[in-house]
Scaffold this active site. Sequence first.
Site, PDB file in Angstrom:
ATOM      1  N   GLU A  91     103.242  21.570   4.610  1.00 57.77           N
ATOM      2  CA  GLU A  91     104.692  21.713   4.712  1.00 57.77           C
ATOM      3  C   GLU A  91     105.205  22.890   3.887  1.00 57.77           C
ATOM      4  OE1 GLU A  91     106.130  17.159   5.684  1.00 57.77           O
ATOM      5  OE2 GLU A  91     106.156  17.806   3.597  1.00 57.77           O
ATOM      6  N   GLU A 106     102.686  14.197  11.064  1.00 59.86           N
ATOM      7  CA  GLU A 106     103.135  13.095  10.206  1.00 59.86           C
ATOM      8  C   GLU A 106     104.278  12.399  10.924  1.00 59.86           C
ATOM      9  OE1 GLU A 106     104.161  13.907   6.171  1.00 59.86           O
ATOM     10  OE2 GLU A 106     102.392  15.155   5.783  1.00 59.86           O
TER      11      GLU A 106
END
Length: 777
Positions: free
Chosen positions: A181, A258
């Site tokens: 991320e 995710e």
Amino acid sequence: MKKAILLVLILLQLSPIFSQQRGQNFGLGNKEFLLNGKPYLIRAAELHYPRIPREYWEHRIQLSKAMGMNTICIYLFWNLHEQQPDVYDFSGQNDVAEFVRLVQKNGMYCIVRPGPYVCAEWDMGGLPWWLLKKKDVQVRSLADPYFVDRTKKFLAAAGKQLAPYQIQNGGNIIMVQVENEYASFGSDQAYMETVRDAVIEAGFDKVQLFRCDWSSNFNKYKLDGVATTLNFGAGSNIDNQFKSFQEIYPTSPLMCSEYWTGWFDHWGKPHETRSVNSFIGSLKDMMDRRISFSLYMAHGGTSFGQWGGANAPPYSAMATSYDYNAPIGEQGNITEKFWAVRNLLKNYLNEGEVLSEVPAEKAVIGIPTFELKEAAALFENLPAPKKVERIQPMEDFDQGWGRILYRTTIQPSAAKRKIVITELHDWATVFLYGKAIGKLDRRRGDNTVEIPILKEPTRLDILVEATGRVNYGKAIIDRKGITEKVEIVDGDRNIELKNWEVYNFPVDYSFQKKARFTTKAANGPAWYRGTFQLQETGDTFLDVSTWGKGMVWLNGHNLGRFWKIGPQQTLFVPGVWLKKGNNELVILDLEEPLGRTVKGLKQPILDKINPDASLAHRKAGQNLDLSKETAVATGEFPSGDGWKDVVFEQTATGRYFCFEALSAQGSNDPLTTVAEMELIGLDGKPISALKWKVVYADSEETTASNSSADKVFDQQESTFWQSQSSGAKPAHPHQFVLDLGESTVLKGFRYLPRSDKKTAGMVKGYRIFLKATPFKL
């Protein structure tokens, strides 16, 4: 000849990859993943091996497979494996290669995410604490060669463990992630290229590489040779999440790397849940569109010991339980979500796949109430001190986690004075000659304690507990203890206190057991010890609801932190850490417990919160008065999701920022919801939120959900501020006021609506105020 045959047999036993079929491959096709040239849909379960006792690894893997998963996704935790520089530990509980072998043994593939940064609500996001001993350290950046060098060394160590298990070598690792991320932290493509190259050099030179970001920021950089995936949560609108992605990558496979099944808990905030319907609805949408996914988390487990992290801004530490409201509960128990996933995925299996049988749950036992009869007062069990002139953080004393005591002498005075602590991390009790005179909590921004008139030189003690390093965003450089200075405010003078004795209290059981226990009463912070007998072992939940704040060790195993404020009131005890016969329990309580008894429950208590009124953003009787204020901007947002940008007609300057929602997109909708708010500086970029503080919110939901006003700048797009939705719903307008910490020049702001399928509370009409002095309340 016989020796050669014997050598081959030994190699077959020692290295499972040699017994697997070589020449397999996994990669990218046109809008789909390909396994050995055939379309393959990834259904992955995220599991974290440190959050699961090693003896239970295979059970959790088998549960994931029975739920319908064909792949296990794992992080590697740098700070777990290298707790001191160049000392690597991949043994026992840390044997990640064995975990991967168990995944393969059970007929599943593996996705590996080695970092160096992983987030995961884990201390410092997986980065090792000892990086902070370098005063000017920078992380996740090429600006600091030291960080880059240490990253490469860790990735090389990880590669030695896992590179042999790439699918091309006959193993089961089909993909390896580059960083994590990163677009939520920065946009330096050169840094990401460096990490990518380091991953390849570490031995992951055959496997498919990928990176993950959010739908709102994935295009901040590009990374050649690396697939792009997106992260988002339960209830998301799937078409909207991938809309921009497909415009830029029209032939790429789609994957939610995710898919957040629930959320993590913060100390002092309501237990987080996500409904089965919203979770399953979006998952079905992905299956209907043949979108690969990884359930984050399929099974959360427990952040044993010191490993729970924190978010900032604002600072908020994570609970020990990482139950995550996941399909497989903290203890490995099967939930309603588990059956919902299994019943859904049976309709979407790849060719040749069948659902496996559901393994039995682990046995759960109760433990009758027993007393911790022995105690050892902390002030009577001090280790040898270290002497320094100026106060220093914990890391400067080669201490990674735990508690630290700072001691000095303050001079007498005929007037009352104040002690001011600059950058307290994270929770402290202040003592004069062993008597507590105040408690300070970083969550509230506390930094001041009043001290009485002193007629003679007096011993000052400040006992500080580290409650978890920040694991997300720019605040990740999070040294513990007192990180800057302590001053006495005497009239108009600020006098820095010097000449400190420092006492270190690490988290290792070997340190705790040195305490000198007696049967006499203990006042103030102390260790408590007791024993109990068992005829049979099994999992249980230790009820610590009558205790204050601290940490627990069972038979030498660190169960983690507890805090009476909740929502967690029990600690998970794996049955494999219990013994038939005598068992020892040690509790370090920094406060005084209501009673010295403990019992084992068959069910956890994860949702009993003791609210702290000081954390509310509206005090009794407060009402914001904007009648004499002039708005710097007024307007209406267009409907729909995604960031909404507003540029002021002219720049505005001030310290106190007020956002007022005048109406919602839905008619007669009394709610206001704001996922994120960014304020734009003169350079056109969002200004740092590290100094921001909510000083007022007319309404916020803190009972039915964790939707307080500070969610507008927590950098988590799936959480949001919501005006009260339980009980009576107050009508518009709704406001929050931020103290930006300093005078700031703004040219505009950005508003992000909630990102799930719901539209309640999406703002339509608004007003913006900015001024140098506080608003009238």
